[in-house]
Design a protein around this motif. Structure first.
Motif, PDB file in Angstrom:
ATOM      1  N   GLY A  23      -2.779   5.198   0.995  1.00  0.00           N
ATOM      2  CA  GLY A  23      -3.674   4.206   1.566  1.00  0.00           C
ATOM      3  C   GLY A  23      -4.150   3.165   0.589  1.00  0.00           C
ATOM      4  N   THR A  71      -7.777   1.239   1.239  1.00  0.00           N
ATOM      5  CA  THR A  71      -7.726   0.663   2.589  1.00  0.00           C
ATOM      6  C   THR A  71      -7.954   1.778   3.602  1.00  0.00           C
ATOM      7  OG1 THR A  71      -5.359   1.020   3.006  1.00  0.00           O
ATOM      8  CG2 THR A  71      -5.970  -0.943   1.728  1.00  0.00           C
ATOM      9  N   HIS A 129      -5.827   2.326   5.924  1.00  0.00           N
ATOM     10  CA  HIS A 129      -4.516   2.694   6.436  1.00  0.00           C
ATOM     11  C   HIS A 129      -4.117   4.093   5.972  1.00  0.00           C
ATOM     12  CE1 HIS A 129      -4.449  -1.760   6.581  1.00  0.00           C
ATOM     13  NE2 HIS A 129      -3.719  -1.580   7.665  1.00  0.00           N
ATOM     14  N   HIS A 130      -3.259   4.722   6.755  1.00  0.00           N
ATOM     15  CA  HIS A 130      -2.683   6.032   6.424  1.00  0.00           C
ATOM     16  C   HIS A 130      -3.753   7.078   6.133  1.00  0.00           C
ATOM     17  CE1 HIS A 130       0.847   3.490   6.102  1.00  0.00           C
ATOM     18  NE2 HIS A 130       0.255   2.799   5.137  1.00  0.00           N
ATOM     19  N   ARG A 166       0.833  -1.209   0.000  1.00  0.00           N
ATOM     20  CA  ARG A 166       0.000   0.000   0.000  1.00  0.00           C
ATOM     21  C   ARG A 166       0.861   1.249   0.000  1.00  0.00           C
ATOM     22  NH1 ARG A 166      -0.202  -2.360   5.121  1.00  0.00           N
ATOM     23  NH2 ARG A 166       0.489  -0.995   6.824  1.00  0.00           N
ATOM     24  N   ALA A 210       2.128   4.577   1.323  1.00  0.00           N
ATOM     25  CA  ALA A 210       2.235   4.941   2.734  1.00  0.00           C
ATOM     26  C   ALA A 210       2.687   6.375   2.952  1.00  0.00           C
ATOM     27  CB  ALA A 210       3.216   3.989   3.437  1.00  0.00           C
TER      28      ALA A 210
END
Length: 814
Positions: free
Chosen positions: A161, A214, A216-217, A98, A100
Motif C-alpha cells: 500500500g 495509501t 490501497h491494498h 505503490r 501491491a
C-alpha cells in the motif's frame, strides 16, 4: 433446451482448454468473432424450440466451446497488447507507484508486485505495463571458491500500500525452459505481470523515495502486519514460516528443506490454504453464527422471523469462508471450496438437490471464468480430482444426516470415515501425483492420518486465533515442531517416496483413470481393470539411445552450464549449473527434476572448474546421486581429478579427457592456471559423430589443444565460456569444424554473452548455433546429427517469451 446449459459446462471447460494450447495468439478481432458466434448459436438454439434431445445438447456443447475459447482468447489478446516495449528493456526508468502485494522475503532482499502510476525515462514520460514485479536485492559477487553473499545496499522493508519512487531496470518476463521444469512465464502471465525488474540502489543511483502510505491494498497490508507479528512472536523461524503460510498464505516463508520434507511425506497440501482448511473454517463460522443468532432471538424474537437461522448461518458461513480465502491469498483450492460451499448452501436454502457431477462442473467452470489459466496449475487438478473422487465414491454423503449415538461411537465412526476418505484419496491421486511431480509418497497415508487432525483441528485454529491472542502462536509453533519431528522420522525411511519417470500423456491419463476406477463402488472384477490402466505408466521407461549412439541435452540454466549425456545404458552430467542464491541452485531446481523425469541414475559427473556458474549445483547433485563417479579440475582427492589421458567406454561410445594436462597441477594437486584455464575438456565419440565439451577454457589453451590434436573433429560443440570473446578461437573452430554450436547463457546477461564477434566466426564457417535464452534446453542426438531440438519451440504457448524470432532462426546468421 431447458437443461441445455448442463452440456455447456463441459463445453466451456473444453473451450478454455483448447485456447490454452495455442502456440501464438490470433488477433483480438478473431477471438471476438468466435465469442459472438458462440453467443449467437446459444441464443438461436434457445429460441428454436424444435431442437430436442441429442441435437439440443450438441448445440449447447458447441456454443459453450466457442464461448469459452473466444472469451479466453479476448482476455489473452487484450492482456498481451499491453506488453513492455522492447526498447525499454535494460533502460533506467523512474517509476512512481505503490506496493501491491505481500512482499516476499528472500536471502538477497525482497520481491513484490508494483502498480505503476507514472514512468519517466530521461525526463520523458514512457508507457510501461500497469503491473510489474520488482526485486529490491542486496548485492552479491561470486568468487573463485564459493559465491559470496554480502549486504550491499539493502533498502528499508517495503510495505503493501505504500507509494514509492524507484529507479529500475525492466525486462520482459522470461524464465528457464526445460523438459518437466517450472513454467515461470506462465505463472507471471497468470499473475497479471507483464514485466519484471530490479530496483537500482547503488551508490551512484538515485536513492529510492518513500512517498507515504495509501489506503490501497488494505488486505495485503493487513496480511503483512500479521506475518511480521508471527515472526516477532515465534522464536523458531521454521515454525513461524508454517504459521504464516497457514494464516496469510505466505508460502515463501516456509523453509526450502521443510518443503522437501512435506513433499516426501505427502503433506505439502496441508501447508497451504487448502479446501480442507476453508471447509473447516466455514463449518466453525456456521456453527458460531447459528449459536449466536439463536441466543439473540431470546432477547429479540423478531430476528428469527426476519432472517431464519439456516439462512443467516449458511450465507454468513460462506461469506466468512470467502473472506478467509481472500485473506490467505485466494488460491485455486480455496476458490474451488468457496464456490462449492456457495452452490451447496444455495441448493439447500432453495430446497434443491442437484447431482454431484453438476455441482462439481459448475465449480470448475466458475474457477475458470475467474482465471482460465488456472487450468494449467497442478493444484487445480489435484483439488478437483480429489473432490470428484470423494463425490463419486460416496455420492450420498452430502444428503446423510450425522449419525447419533454416544460420543465414543461417533468418534469411532468419524475416525473410520477419515481413514476411508484418506485411503481413497491417496490411492486415487497416486497416479496424478506421479504425473505432475514425478514422485509419490509411500508414507503419505500414515503421515496424513496424523497430520490432517493436527493441522486442521489444532495448528490452523490456534494460528488463526493467534491474530487476536498472540500467545496462541507459540502454542501452535510447539505443535508444528512436534509434528515436524514425526515427519522427519518418516521422511528418513529409504522407501518414503517413490520416483518414477514421466510417462507420455496417453499413458498418464490412462493411469489417472485407473486410479479412479480402483476406488469406485463397483464390483472387484471391474475395479481390477484399473490395474491394467496403471501398469503401462508405472512400468514405463523413457527411450534411450541405441548402442553405439549417444544423446546430449544442454539444459537451460541461465548464465551457467549443465549438460546431460546419455548412452544406451549410462549417463554423465557435465557441470551442474549455477548457484542462484544462498538457498537456491540449478542442481536442485533444474538438473534433478530432469534426471528424475528421465529415470536417470548418474554414472559420472564432470565439473569443469570451480566457478559458481558451473559448480553451483554440485552439492545437490552429489547428495541425490552419491553413487556417481566425480571428476573435476579442483578436487583435493587425486581419484576425483580430471587429467588429460583419462578415457573410458560406455555402450560403444568413448569418453576422453583432453585437459587439463598433468603439468597444469602443482605438487600439492592445486591448479597452476586460472580457474577458467583449468577447465576440464571432454571429447565424446561414437562411430560417426563426436561432441566437444570445454567449460570456460580460454583461447590460449584452445590453441594449445588444437595444435596438439589436429586430428580431432566435433559434430557438436558446447560454446566455450558461453560464447565469450576470450574463447572460440579461430584455430579451435578450424580444427574441430562443428556443424552445431550450443551456447548456454543467461537472458540479457550482463556479460554480453554470446559476443557478436564470436557469432560472426560461427557464421563465416557455416556453423549453426542455438542460444539457450531463445532455444531453452537443446537436445542433439548422434542418430540425428543434423538437427537440434529446442524445448522452447516444441512446447511453445502464447504466454512464452518469443524474442525477435524462433530459436532456430539464430542458427543461421540473420
Amino acid at each position: 433446451m431447458r437443461w441445455g446449459w448442463l452440456a455447456g459446462l463441459p463445453g466451456w471447460v473444453l473451450g478454455v482448454a483448447l485456447q490454452l494450447q495455442q502456440p501464438v495468439l490470433w488477433p483480438l478481432l478473431v477471438y471476438a468473432l468466435v465469442l459472438c458466434g458462440g453467443l449467437a448459436l446459444a441464443a438461436g438454439a434457445r429460441r428454436l424450440r424444435t431442437v430436442r434431445g441429442g441435437a439440443a445438447l450438441a448445440v449447447a456443447l458447441m456454443a459453450a466451446v466457442l464461448i469459452g475459447f473466444g472469451l479466453t482468447g479476448v482476455r489473452a489478446a487484450h492482456f498481451a497488447s499491453h506488453a513492455l516495449d522492447p526498447t525499454l528493456q535494460g533502460a533506467d526508468i523512474e517509476l512512481t507507484g505503490r506496493i501491491a502485494s505481500l512482499p516476499q522475503r528472500m536471502a538477497q532482499g525482497e520481491r513484490f508486485e508494483f502498480i505503476v502510476e507514472s514512468a519517466m525515462r530521461a525526463g520523458v514520460p514512457v508507457q510501461v505495463p500497469d503491473r510489474i514485479q520488482l526485486g529490491w536485492y542486496s548485492g552479491f559477487g561470486p568468487t573463485a571458491e564459493e559465491p559470496l553473499w554480502e549486504l550491499a545496499s539493502q533498502g528499508p522493508a517495503v510495505r503493501a500500500g505504500d507509494r514509492w519512487r524507484f529507479t529500475v531496470r525492466l525486462r520482459s518476463p522470461h524464465g528457464l525452459s526445460n523438459p518437466h521444469g517450472f513454467d515461470r512465464e506462465r505463472w507471471l502471465w497468470e499473475q497479471g505481470i507483464q514485466a519484471t525488474g530490479h530496483v537500482k540502489s547503488g551508490p551512484r543511483d538515485p536513492a529510492p523515495q518513500r512517498l507515504g502510505a495509501t489506503g490501497h491494498h488494505p488486505l495485503d497490508a493487513l496480511r503483512q502486519r500479521v506475518s511480521e507479528r508471527i515472526d516477532e512472536r515465534v522464536s523458531d523461524p521454521r515454525s513461524a514460516g508454517v504459521l504464516a503460510a497457514l494464516v496469510v498464505g505466505d508460502q515463501s516463508a516456509i523453509d526450502r528443506a521443510d518443503w522437501t520434507l512435506f513433499r516426501t511425506t505427502g503433506v505439502a497440501h496441508l501447508m497451504s490454504i487448502s479446501g480442507l482448511h476453508v471447509t473447516m473454517f466455514a463449518w466453525l463460522a456456521t456453527a458460531l453464527l447459528a449459536w449466536g443468532w439463536r441466543r439473540l432471538a431470546s432477547v429479540w424474537p423478531q430476528a428469527l422471523l426476519a432472517v431464519p437461522t439456516p439462512v443467516l448461518a449458511g450465507l454468513g458461513g460462506v461469506a466468512l469462508a470467502a473472506a478467509y480465502a481472500l485473506f490467505s491469498g485466494w488460491g485455486v483450492p480455496a476458490q474451488r471450496t468457496v464456490i462449492m460451499l456457495a452452490v451447496v448452501v444455495g441448493l439447500r436454502l432453495g430446497v434443491r438437490n442437484w447431482p454431484w457431477p453438476v455441482v462439481w462442473l459448475l465449480a470448475m467452470s466458475a474457477v475458470l471464468l475467474l482465471d482460465p489459466w488456472a487450468l494449467m496449475q497442478s493444484g487445480f487438478w489435484l483439488s478437483f480430482v480429489a473432490v470428484g473422487i470423494l463425490f463419486a465414491t460416496d455420492p450420498g454423503r452430502s444428503q446423510r444426516a450425522a449419525p447419533g449415538g454416544p460420543l465414543h461411537r461417533r468418534a469411532v465412526r468419524a475416525l473410520v470415515n477419515l481413514l476411508r476418505e484418506q485411503g481413497v484419496v491417496t490411492l486415487a491421486l497416486a497416479p496424478l501425483t506421479l504425473l505432475l511431480f514425478g514422485q509419490f509418497s509411500v508414507v503419505g497415508l500414515l503421515a496424513n492420518l496424523a497430520a490432517i487432525p493436527l493441522v486442521t483441528l489444532l495448528i490452523t485454529p490456534l494460528a488463526l486465533l493467534g491474530v487476536l491472542l498472540p500467545p496462541l502462536w507459540e502454542a501452535a509453533a510447539w505443535v508444528v515442531q512436534g509434528m515436524s519431528v514425526g515427519l522427519l522420522w518418516l521422511g528418513q525411511w529409504s522407501w518414503a517416496a517413490v520416483f518414477r519417470p514421466a510417462a507420455p500423456w496417453p499413458m498418464a491419463l490412462a493411469a489417472v483413470a485407473g486410479g479412479a476406477l480402483l476406488v469406485l463402488r463397483l464390483p472387484w472384477v471391474v475395479r481390477s481393470a484399473g490395474l491394467l490402466l496403471l501398469a503401462p505408466a508405472l512400468l514405463y521407461m523413457p527411450p534411450r539411445p541405441a548402442p553405439g549412439q549417444f544423446e546430449l541435452i544442454a539444459l537451460d540454466v541461465g548464465q551457467g552450464s549443465a549438460v546431460l549425456v546419455r548412452t544406451a545404458g549410462h549417463s554423465l552430467l557435465f557441470d551442474t549449473g549455477p548457484r542462484f542464491g544462498p538457498e537456491s541452485d540449478a542442481g536442485e531446481r533444474v538438473v534433478l527434476p530432469l534426471l528424475r523425469a528421465l529415470g536417470e541414475r548418474l554414472d559420472a559427473v564432470v565439473v569443469s572448474h570451480r566457478d559458481s556458474d558451473h559448480a553451483g549445483g554440485a552439492e545437490a547433485v552429489r547428495a541425490a546421486h552419491p553413487q556417481a563417479r566425480w571428476l573435476s579440475s579442483f578436487s583435493a582427492d587425486a581419484q576425483e581429478r580430471c587429467v588429460a589421458g583419462q578415457r573410458w567406454e560406455w555402450d560403444g561410445v568413448s569418453f576422453e579427457v583432453l585437459r587439463p594436462w598433468p603439468q597444469d597441477f602443482g605438487p600439492d594437486g592445486q591448479g597452476l592456471l586460472s580457474s577458467n584455464a583449468m577447465s576440464c575438456v571432454l571429447l565424446i565419440t561414437s562411430a560417426q559423430h563426436s561432441a566437444w565439451l570445454g567449460g570456460d577454457i580460454d583461447a590460449a589453451r584452445e590453441v594449445q589443444l588444437a595444435l596438439a590434436r589436429p586430428q580431432d573433429r566435433a559434430t557438436v560443440m558446447l560454446s566455450p565460456h558461453h560464447g565469450s570473446l576470450t574463447s572460440s578461437s579461430p584455430v579451435l573452430l578450424n580444427t574441430l569444424q562443428p556443424r552445431w554450436v550450443l551456447v548456454q547463457s543467461g537472458y540479457r546477461n550482463r556479460f554480453g554473452h554470446p559476443a557478436l564477434a564470436v557469432l560472426e566466426r560461427y557464421h563465416q564457417r557455416g556453423m549453426q548455433w542455438v542460444n539457450s535464452p531463445e532455444c531453452g534446453a537443446a537436445t542433439w542426438r548422434s542418430a540425428e546429427p543434423d538437427a537440434v531440438r529446442c524445448h522452447r519451440e516444441e512446447s511453445r504457448r502464447y504466454w512464452h517469451h518469443g524474442g525477435q524470432g524462433t530459436a532456430l532462426e539464430g542458427a543461421t546468421w540473420p
